[in-house]
Design a protein around this motif. Structure first.
Motif, PDB file in Angstrom:
ATOM      1  N   TRP A 112       0.838  -1.208   0.000  1.00 51.71           N
ATOM      2  CA  TRP A 112       0.000   0.000   0.000  1.00 51.71           C
ATOM      3  C   TRP A 112       0.866   1.248   0.000  1.00 51.71           C
ATOM      4  O   TRP A 112       1.944   1.264   0.594  1.00 51.71           O
ATOM      5  CB  TRP A 112      -0.891   0.045   1.246  1.00 51.71           C
ATOM      6  CG  TRP A 112      -2.015  -0.935   1.229  1.00 51.71           C
ATOM      7  CD1 TRP A 112      -1.978  -2.223   1.691  1.00 51.71           C
ATOM      8  CD2 TRP A 112      -3.333  -0.728   0.739  1.00 51.71           C
ATOM      9  NE1 TRP A 112      -3.203  -2.823   1.510  1.00 51.71           N
ATOM     10  CE2 TRP A 112      -4.049  -1.920   0.930  1.00 51.71           C
ATOM     11  CE3 TRP A 112      -3.989   0.349   0.150  1.00 51.71           C
ATOM     12  CZ2 TRP A 112      -5.395  -2.069   0.550  1.00 51.71           C
ATOM     13  CZ3 TRP A 112      -5.318   0.205  -0.226  1.00 51.71           C
ATOM     14  CH2 TRP A 112      -6.002  -0.987  -0.024  1.00 51.71           C
ATOM     15  N   GLY A 113       0.380   2.292  -0.651  1.00 53.10           N
ATOM     16  CA  GLY A 113       1.016   3.586  -0.557  1.00 53.10           C
ATOM     17  C   GLY A 113       0.488   4.349   0.644  1.00 53.10           C
ATOM     18  O   GLY A 113      -0.402   3.872   1.359  1.00 53.10           O
ATOM     19  N   GLN A 114       1.014   5.548   0.835  1.00 51.94           N
ATOM     20  CA  GLN A 114       0.627   6.375   1.983  1.00 51.94           C
ATOM     21  C   GLN A 114      -0.639   7.186   1.725  1.00 51.94           C
ATOM     22  O   GLN A 114      -1.237   7.687   2.676  1.00 51.94           O
ATOM     23  CB  GLN A 114       1.778   7.306   2.361  1.00 51.94           C
ATOM     24  CG  GLN A 114       3.004   6.572   2.888  1.00 51.94           C
ATOM     25  CD  GLN A 114       2.685   5.786   4.142  1.00 51.94           C
ATOM     26  OE1 GLN A 114       2.155   6.326   5.099  1.00 51.94           O
ATOM     27  NE2 GLN A 114       3.011   4.497   4.143  1.00 51.94           N
ATOM     28  N   GLY A 115      -0.999   7.336   0.477  1.00 51.48           N
ATOM     29  CA  GLY A 115      -2.219   8.059   0.153  1.00 51.48           C
ATOM     30  C   GLY A 115      -1.966   9.493  -0.270  1.00 51.48           C
ATOM     31  O   GLY A 115      -0.958  10.109   0.105  1.00 51.48           O
ATOM     32  N   THR A 116      -2.892  10.014  -1.059  1.00 48.85           N
ATOM     33  CA  THR A 116      -2.847  11.406  -1.487  1.00 48.85           C
ATOM     34  C   THR A 116      -4.245  11.990  -1.388  1.00 48.85           C
ATOM     35  O   THR A 116      -5.229  11.344  -1.759  1.00 48.85           O
ATOM     36  CB  THR A 116      -2.279  11.529  -2.919  1.00 48.85           C
ATOM     37  OG1 THR A 116      -2.146  12.907  -3.279  1.00 48.85           O
ATOM     38  CG2 THR A 116      -3.169  10.838  -3.950  1.00 48.85           C
ATOM     39  N   GLN A 117      -4.336  13.200  -0.854  1.00 51.02           N
ATOM     40  CA  GLN A 117      -5.641  13.812  -0.600  1.00 51.02           C
ATOM     41  C   GLN A 117      -6.219  14.423  -1.866  1.00 51.02           C
ATOM     42  O   GLN A 117      -5.536  15.174  -2.579  1.00 51.02           O
ATOM     43  CB  GLN A 117      -5.511  14.895   0.475  1.00 51.02           C
ATOM     44  CG  GLN A 117      -6.792  15.654   0.764  1.00 51.02           C
ATOM     45  CD  GLN A 117      -7.824  14.807   1.486  1.00 51.02           C
ATOM     46  OE1 GLN A 117      -7.509  14.119   2.446  1.00 51.02           O
ATOM     47  NE2 GLN A 117      -9.076  14.870   1.034  1.00 51.02           N
ATOM     48  N   VAL A 118      -7.468  14.130  -2.114  1.00 50.35           N
ATOM     49  CA  VAL A 118      -8.225  14.758  -3.199  1.00 50.35           C
ATOM     50  C   VAL A 118      -9.418  15.458  -2.566  1.00 50.35           C
ATOM     51  O   VAL A 118     -10.200  14.825  -1.854  1.00 50.35           O
ATOM     52  CB  VAL A 118      -8.703  13.724  -4.237  1.00 50.35           C
ATOM     53  CG1 VAL A 118      -9.667  14.361  -5.228  1.00 50.35           C
ATOM     54  CG2 VAL A 118      -7.506  13.123  -4.957  1.00 50.35           C
TER      55      VAL A 118
END
Length: 122
Positions: A112-118
């Motif tokens: 999994w990646g750390q995520g990016t906010q949209v």
């Protein structure tokens, strides 16, 4: 060490577009199923899209069909999520994932990646 790094998130107005990228490192992912998931505050992480090692094999949650497109560039070890006609309900943290251990719509991915906010404003 395997890493997935997302980028491309940000804030847009309703109807706008964003393209998310997920760069993989630490191994070759050309033969690995890749997925995108998202999580809004107070909600469970949900499946958004997935792509098989063959670019013709894709899957989308109904709410994004016709608006989002998942693609991959195996030479760059990168997966993309083109998001068009964005709506406020698309607001979430978007996560990239690789190597599902079950059905690709399930959360059982190996990496999994750390995520990016949209954020989509109305």
């Amino acid at each position: 060490q395997v890493q997935l790094v997302e980028s491309g998130g940000g804030m847009v107005q309703t109807g706008g577009s964003l393209r998310l990228s997920c760069a993989a490192s630490g191994r070759t992912f050309s033969s690995v199923i890749m997925g995108w998931f998202r999580q809004s505050p107070g909600k469970e992480r949900e499946f958004v899209a997935a792509i098989g090692w063959s670019r013709d094999s894709t899957d989308y949650v109904d709410s994004v069909k016709g608006r989002f497109t998942i693609s991959r560039d195996n030479a760059k070890n990168t997966v993309y999520l083109q998001m068009n006609s964005l709506k406020p309900e698309d607001t979430a943290v978007y996560f990239c994932a690789a190597a599902p251990q079950g059905h690709w719509r399930d959360l059982r991915y190996l990496y999994w990646g750390q995520g990016t906010q949209v954020t989509v404003s109305s």
